[in-house]
Design a protein around this motif. Structure first.
Motif, PDB file in Angstrom:
ATOM      1  N   ALA A 293     -17.388  -8.587  22.874  1.00  0.00           N
ATOM      2  CA  ALA A 293     -16.945  -7.683  23.949  1.00  0.00           C
ATOM      3  C   ALA A 293     -16.331  -8.469  25.093  1.00  0.00           C
ATOM      4  N   GLU A 294     -16.930  -9.601  25.429  1.00  0.00           N
ATOM      5  CA  GLU A 294     -16.383 -10.428  26.499  1.00  0.00           C
ATOM      6  C   GLU A 294     -15.006 -10.966  26.108  1.00  0.00           C
ATOM      7  N   PHE A 295     -14.861 -11.343  24.824  1.00  0.00           N
ATOM      8  CA  PHE A 295     -13.535 -11.791  24.387  1.00  0.00           C
ATOM      9  C   PHE A 295     -12.527 -10.649  24.471  1.00  0.00           C
ATOM     10  N   ALA A 296     -12.916  -9.467  23.983  1.00  0.00           N
ATOM     11  CA  ALA A 296     -12.004  -8.326  24.025  1.00  0.00           C
ATOM     12  C   ALA A 296     -11.537  -8.055  25.453  1.00  0.00           C
ATOM     13  N   ALA A 297     -12.450  -8.142  26.400  1.00  0.00           N
ATOM     14  CA  ALA A 297     -12.082  -7.916  27.804  1.00  0.00           C
ATOM     15  C   ALA A 297     -11.100  -8.971  28.291  1.00  0.00           C
ATOM     16  N   SER A 298     -11.227 -10.200  27.777  1.00  0.00           N
ATOM     17  CA  SER A 298     -10.363 -11.287  28.249  1.00  0.00           C
ATOM     18  C   SER A 298      -8.911 -11.102  27.816  1.00  0.00           C
ATOM     19  N   VAL A 299      -8.680 -10.333  26.732  1.00  0.00           N
ATOM     20  CA  VAL A 299      -7.304 -10.098  26.272  1.00  0.00           C
ATOM     21  C   VAL A 299      -6.885  -8.646  26.450  1.00  0.00           C
ATOM     22  N   GLY A 300      -7.752  -7.839  27.067  1.00  0.00           N
ATOM     23  CA  GLY A 300      -7.456  -6.412  27.210  1.00  0.00           C
ATOM     24  C   GLY A 300      -7.453  -5.693  25.889  1.00  0.00           C
ATOM     25  N   GLY A 301      -8.365  -6.082  24.999  1.00  0.00           N
ATOM     26  CA  GLY A 301      -8.360  -5.542  23.638  1.00  0.00           C
ATOM     27  C   GLY A 301      -9.528  -4.636  23.324  1.00  0.00           C
ATOM     28  N   TRP A 302      -9.591  -4.225  22.064  1.00  0.00           N
ATOM     29  CA  TRP A 302     -10.607  -3.295  21.585  1.00  0.00           C
ATOM     30  C   TRP A 302     -10.855  -3.537  20.102  1.00  0.00           C
ATOM     31  N   LEU A 303     -11.882  -2.889  19.588  1.00  0.00           N
ATOM     32  CA  LEU A 303     -12.196  -2.909  18.165  1.00  0.00           C
ATOM     33  C   LEU A 303     -11.663  -1.653  17.506  1.00  0.00           C
ATOM     34  N   ALA A 304     -11.381  -1.738  16.203  1.00  0.00           N
ATOM     35  CA  ALA A 304     -11.017  -0.542  15.453  1.00  0.00           C
ATOM     36  C   ALA A 304     -12.217   0.011  14.698  1.00  0.00           C
ATOM     37  N   ASP A 305     -13.280  -0.775  14.663  1.00  0.00           N
ATOM     38  CA  ASP A 305     -14.548  -0.348  14.078  1.00  0.00           C
ATOM     39  C   ASP A 305     -15.640  -1.006  14.909  1.00  0.00           C
ATOM     40  N   PRO A 306     -16.638  -0.260  15.365  1.00  0.00           N
ATOM     41  CA  PRO A 306     -17.637  -0.822  16.282  1.00  0.00           C
ATOM     42  C   PRO A 306     -18.468  -1.948  15.685  1.00  0.00           C
ATOM     43  N   GLU A 307     -18.460  -2.079  14.347  1.00  0.00           N
ATOM     44  CA  GLU A 307     -19.295  -3.088  13.704  1.00  0.00           C
ATOM     45  C   GLU A 307     -18.499  -4.265  13.162  1.00  0.00           C
ATOM     46  N   ILE A 308     -17.199  -4.282  13.324  1.00  0.00           N
ATOM     47  CA  ILE A 308     -16.349  -5.334  12.757  1.00  0.00           C
ATOM     48  C   ILE A 308     -15.687  -6.125  13.879  1.00  0.00           C
ATOM     49  N   TYR A 310     -13.069  -7.753  14.612  1.00  0.00           N
ATOM     50  CA  TYR A 310     -11.638  -7.966  14.771  1.00  0.00           C
ATOM     51  C   TYR A 310     -11.215  -7.239  16.040  1.00  0.00           C
ATOM     52  N   VAL A 311     -10.488  -7.933  16.896  1.00  0.00           N
ATOM     53  CA  VAL A 311     -10.036  -7.360  18.167  1.00  0.00           C
ATOM     54  C   VAL A 311      -8.538  -7.086  18.076  1.00  0.00           C
ATOM     55  N   TYR A 312      -8.094  -5.980  18.695  1.00  0.00           N
ATOM     56  CA  TYR A 312      -6.693  -5.559  18.626  1.00  0.00           C
ATOM     57  C   TYR A 312      -6.115  -5.413  20.026  1.00  0.00           C
ATOM     58  N   THR A 313      -4.817  -5.690  20.151  1.00  0.00           N
ATOM     59  CA  THR A 313      -4.071  -5.395  21.379  1.00  0.00           C
ATOM     60  C   THR A 313      -2.694  -4.868  20.975  1.00  0.00           C
ATOM     61  N   ASP A 314      -2.019  -4.256  21.938  1.00  0.00           N
ATOM     62  CA  ASP A 314      -0.646  -3.818  21.691  1.00  0.00           C
ATOM     63  C   ASP A 314       0.370  -4.864  22.138  1.00  0.00           C
ATOM     64  N   GLU A 315      -0.063  -5.795  23.004  1.00  0.00           N
ATOM     65  CA  GLU A 315       0.811  -6.873  23.461  1.00  0.00           C
ATOM     66  C   GLU A 315       0.156  -8.207  23.098  1.00  0.00           C
ATOM     67  N   PRO A 316       0.953  -9.221  22.749  1.00  0.00           N
ATOM     68  CA  PRO A 316       0.362 -10.521  22.390  1.00  0.00           C
ATOM     69  C   PRO A 316      -0.188 -11.244  23.605  1.00  0.00           C
ATOM     70  N   VAL A 317      -1.368 -11.808  23.451  1.00  0.00           N
ATOM     71  CA  VAL A 317      -2.013 -12.571  24.522  1.00  0.00           C
ATOM     72  C   VAL A 317      -2.445 -13.917  23.943  1.00  0.00           C
ATOM     73  N   ASP A 318      -2.041 -15.004  24.588  1.00  0.00           N
ATOM     74  CA  ASP A 318      -2.450 -16.334  24.136  1.00  0.00           C
ATOM     75  C   ASP A 318      -3.917 -16.564  24.481  1.00  0.00           C
ATOM     76  N   THR A 319      -4.650 -17.146  23.547  1.00  0.00           N
ATOM     77  CA  THR A 319      -6.072 -17.407  23.755  1.00  0.00           C
ATOM     78  C   THR A 319      -6.524 -18.538  22.845  1.00  0.00           C
ATOM     79  N   PRO A 320      -7.416 -19.400  23.318  1.00  0.00           N
ATOM     80  CA  PRO A 320      -7.964 -20.446  22.446  1.00  0.00           C
ATOM     81  C   PRO A 320      -9.099 -19.946  21.562  1.00  0.00           C
ATOM     82  N   PHE A 321      -9.554 -18.707  21.800  1.00  0.00           N
ATOM     83  CA  PHE A 321     -10.768 -18.225  21.144  1.00  0.00           C
ATOM     84  C   PHE A 321     -10.529 -17.456  19.847  1.00  0.00           C
TER      85      PHE A 321
END
Length: 395
Positions: A293-308, A310-321
């Motif tokens: 969840a903390e990672f998702a917040a760092s890229v403005g992202g979300w999950l497509a399944d609450p148990e999986i 994988y994080v998704y965004t509509d715009e690309p965000v660079d991240t080392p994580f």
């Protein structure tokens, strides 16, 4: 046959042994029989030659963990496999030194990687290991590094050490048993878990090095749980206790000279939404530290399944994580439909990843009957609970 014995270690540290090691470094890496013949031709007996060749081989393998220092160190195969990577040990030692630690009890010191790092940061170390050969190797490595003045090594049972005499404790319990391999139950650690878990009560500034799969529920009250990956490989967990704790959960990623950190409670839940244009395959340290969840917040992202994770965004965000991939197609999983789409795209090379899927990638690759000049990525996952195939870019 063991890699080395205490008696052979003593011989390797004599002038004759040093010459044998130098020659072994020259001839190792080729055909073993030829290397052994070259050692005999230089006048070394079979036993010393074999020990020197084994050390030369192990030193070559150890360079990835210890860099240039490996060329002067002494190893066993098991000890090398379990030793802390130099980059991880150095970062831990720097953190201990920054916290004002001046003396450290190293319980279960192994080949001495953490003791060496601590000593290089100005900390005086009392290191013990219950195995006589391992303790002798650690002492030899301290001497080879020129750090004998800061490191005292003894063969002793960790449970007998008066840890209260030291400013901090570092404990790395053995997680292997002879004839059984890896031990996953903390109760089977050596020293036993009850002793390990009691150390923070006796010495508040305690660090415990543990297996990455350790249960979060075993964290001592108020301790920080840190999960560390090196080059994308999850290598350890560390519990920082008492005043050493500075976060609830931490993911630390080491890549060459770069270190990235992510912290949080490990209790947050990420928002859930539709599959986005970009998908992020998270570093295992982020997942294991429960910081999705903390990672998702760092890229403005979300999950497509609450148990999986994988994080998704509509715009690309660079991240080392995480590794970021572009999503080209989303379809409910169907072997027939997937095969037809890949044939239409001329995909002959397919990189398959999965999370939340029981399918076996190698078998699926055969079933897809791939052919063509193009490459693509395939992620097998779930979206809102439904098995889903995502075609992605491979960059």
């Amino acid at each position: 046959m063991p890699d080395v014995t205490p008696e052979l270690l003593q011989r390797l540290r004599t002038p004759e042994g040093s010459k044998a090691l130098a020659v072994a470094a020259e001839v190792t890496g080729g055909e073993p029989l030829a290397a052994a013949s070259a050692m005999r031709a230089r006048g070394f007996g079979a036993e010393l030659a074999a020990a020197a060749l084994t050390q030369a081989s192990l030193r070559g393998r150890a360079a990835g963990k210890f860099g240039a220092d490996a060329a002067a160190m002494f190893f066993t195969r098991a000890g090398l496999e379990q030793a802390t990577r130099a980059a991880v040990a150095d970062r831990r030692a720097a953190r201990l030194a920054a916290a004002g630690v001046e003396t450290l009890a190293d319980l279960g010191c192994g080949l001495g990687s953490d003791a060496l790092a601590a000593a290089r940061h100005g900390i005086s170390v009392y290191a013990v290991d219950a195995d006589p050969l391992t303790a002798a190797l650690a002492a030899a490595n301290a001497e080879a590094a020129g750090l004998s003045g800061r490191i005292t090594v003894e063969c002793a049972d960790a449970t007998t050490v008066e840890v209260e005499r030291y400013g901090a404790v570092f404990a790395d319990p053995a997680r292997r048993q002879a004839g059984r391999g890896r031990v996953f139950d903390p109760k089977a650690y050596s020293p036993p878990w009850d002793f390990i878990a009691g150390l923070p009560v006796r010495v508040p500034r305690t660090v415990l090095k543990l297996a990455p799969g350790i249960d979060h529920g075993l964290l001592p009250p108020g301790a920080e749980g840190e999960w560390v990956s090196v080059g994308g490989d999850l290598v350890e967990a560390a519990f920082w206790c008492g005043p050493l704790a500075s976060a609830e959960r931490r993911a630390t990623l080491i890549s060459g000279s770069e270190v990235s950190g992510l912290t949080g409670s490990g209790l947050e839940r990420a928002p859930v939404g539709p599959v986005g244009a970009w998908i992020y395959d998270l570093d295992p340290a982020v997942i294991r530290s429960h910081l999705v969840a903390e990672f998702a917040a760092s890229v403005g992202g979300w999950l497509a399944d609450p148990e999986i994770a994988y994080v998704y965004t509509d715009e690309p965000v660079d991240t080392p994580f995480a590794r970021r991939l572009g999503v080209t197609d989303v379809l409910p999983f169907s072997l027939k439909r997937l095969r037809a789409l890949l044939r239409e795209r001329g995909v002959g090379v397919l990189e398959i990843r999965k999370r939340g899927s029981a399918l076996v990638p190698d078998q699926l690759r055969k079933d897809l009957k791939l052919s063509g000049p193009n490459t693509a990525g395939l992620l097998l996952t779930r979206v809102d609970g439904a098995p889903t195939a995502l075609l992605t870019t491979t960059a």
